[in-house]
Design a protein around this motif. Structure first.
Motif, PDB file in Angstrom:
ATOM      1  N   SER A 179     -21.184  -8.509 -20.838  1.00 38.45           N
ATOM      2  CA  SER A 179     -22.519  -8.233 -20.312  1.00 38.45           C
ATOM      3  C   SER A 179     -22.547  -7.056 -19.342  1.00 38.45           C
ATOM      4  O   SER A 179     -23.475  -6.239 -19.361  1.00 38.45           O
ATOM      5  CB  SER A 179     -23.091  -9.482 -19.632  1.00 38.45           C
ATOM      6  OG  SER A 179     -22.249  -9.907 -18.568  1.00 38.45           O
ATOM      7  N   SER A 182     -21.971  -3.915 -21.371  1.00 36.74           N
ATOM      8  CA  SER A 182     -23.173  -3.688 -22.180  1.00 36.74           C
ATOM      9  C   SER A 182     -24.274  -3.023 -21.359  1.00 36.74           C
ATOM     10  O   SER A 182     -24.947  -2.105 -21.831  1.00 36.74           O
ATOM     11  CB  SER A 182     -23.690  -5.020 -22.742  1.00 36.74           C
ATOM     12  OG  SER A 182     -22.776  -5.583 -23.652  1.00 36.74           O
ATOM     13  N   SER A 204     -30.748  -4.212 -31.798  1.00 38.57           N
ATOM     14  CA  SER A 204     -30.046  -4.969 -30.760  1.00 38.57           C
ATOM     15  C   SER A 204     -30.809  -6.244 -30.431  1.00 38.57           C
ATOM     16  O   SER A 204     -32.046  -6.259 -30.429  1.00 38.57           O
ATOM     17  CB  SER A 204     -29.888  -4.123 -29.490  1.00 38.57           C
ATOM     18  OG  SER A 204     -29.224  -4.854 -28.482  1.00 38.57           O
ATOM     19  N   ASP A 206     -29.947  -7.525 -27.503  1.00 38.71           N
ATOM     20  CA  ASP A 206     -29.674  -7.458 -26.075  1.00 38.71           C
ATOM     21  C   ASP A 206     -30.996  -7.296 -25.313  1.00 38.71           C
ATOM     22  O   ASP A 206     -31.726  -6.318 -25.503  1.00 38.71           O
ATOM     23  CB  ASP A 206     -28.750  -6.260 -25.805  1.00 38.71           C
ATOM     24  CG  ASP A 206     -28.187  -6.234 -24.395  1.00 38.71           C
ATOM     25  OD1 ASP A 206     -28.871  -6.726 -23.475  1.00 38.71           O
ATOM     26  OD2 ASP A 206     -27.075  -5.714 -24.209  1.00 38.71           O
TER      27      ASP A 206
END
Length: 222
Positions: A179, A182, A204, A206
């Protein structure tokens, strides 16, 4: 200044050819992106996210619909024109980095410039500048196996932008990263988009990408 969106996809669909017949991978996708925009594409596994990026980047011709890149219809472009487009105007960032293991970070970054036959002096200057820009100025001589996953992805981003493309396509660029790492990649891509006027389309899941996006495209499950 042109008011026409840099990238327009209308009703895009694509079928994969198989021995049993065509299999739908993508259908009826609409997407618009202006210069300096970060578009995030959401969708479940199998929804066609990677296929969409391949179509937008001229790697795959759509079975249906149209894609306009800076007003140019990709479906009408010859293979030579698509090759030049991918060399000069479109860049890809991959989930699995795809660095050449025998080359240093600097040598990996300079590959697109060698293909474009950029003058060696300019090539060296641009490689140094972009490695500094992604925070890897002190790692230029290291090979991929000497770098962390986050550093390898930064090399991948540097390689993508060193040729100064108009369109950056990134396929799950943080999927293999923790994380914290990222978040650094999200910040890096968002900063390049904002500062350099890149158009970026990122697949993504995310949430950090979604928070920085100017547009979000949802692909239906297939």
């Amino acid at each position: 200044m042109s008011t026409t969106p840099f990238l327009v996809a209308s009703g895009v669909g694509h079928d994969h050819r198989t021995p049993a017949g065509p299999v739908g991978a993508l259908d009826g996708v609409d997407l618009v992106a202006d210069r300096g925009e970060l578009v995030v594409v959401h969708g479940a596994s199998g929804s066609g996210k990677s296929t969409l990026l391949q179509v937008l980047g001229g790697l795959v011709r759509p079975s249906r619909g149209t894609v306009l890149l800076d007003g140019v219809p990709l479906a009408r472009s010859s293979e030579a024109e698509l090759l030049a487009l991918r060399r000069d105007r479109v860049a890809f960032v991959f989930q699995d980095f795809r660095l050449l293991p025998e080359l240093s970070a600097a040598e990996n970054v300079e590959v697109p410039l060698r293909i474009a036959r950029t003058d060696p002096a300019e090539r060296d200057d641009r490689v140094r500048a972009v490695l500094a820009d992604v925070g890897l100025a002190d790692h230029a001589a290291q090979r991929p196996d000497q770098l962390s996953g986050g550093q390898q992805q930064r090399v991948g981003v540097a390689r993508a932008v060193v040729g100064r493309p108009g369109l950056l396509l990134a396929d799950e660029p943080t999927a293999q990263l923790d994380s914290v790492t990222s978040a650094g990649i999200v910040d890096l891509i968002a900063r390049l988009v904002e500062r350099d006027g890149l158009t970026a389309v990122v697949t993504s899941s995310d949430d950090a990408f979604a928070e920085r996006a100017t547009r979000i495209v949802e692909l239906p499950d297939r």
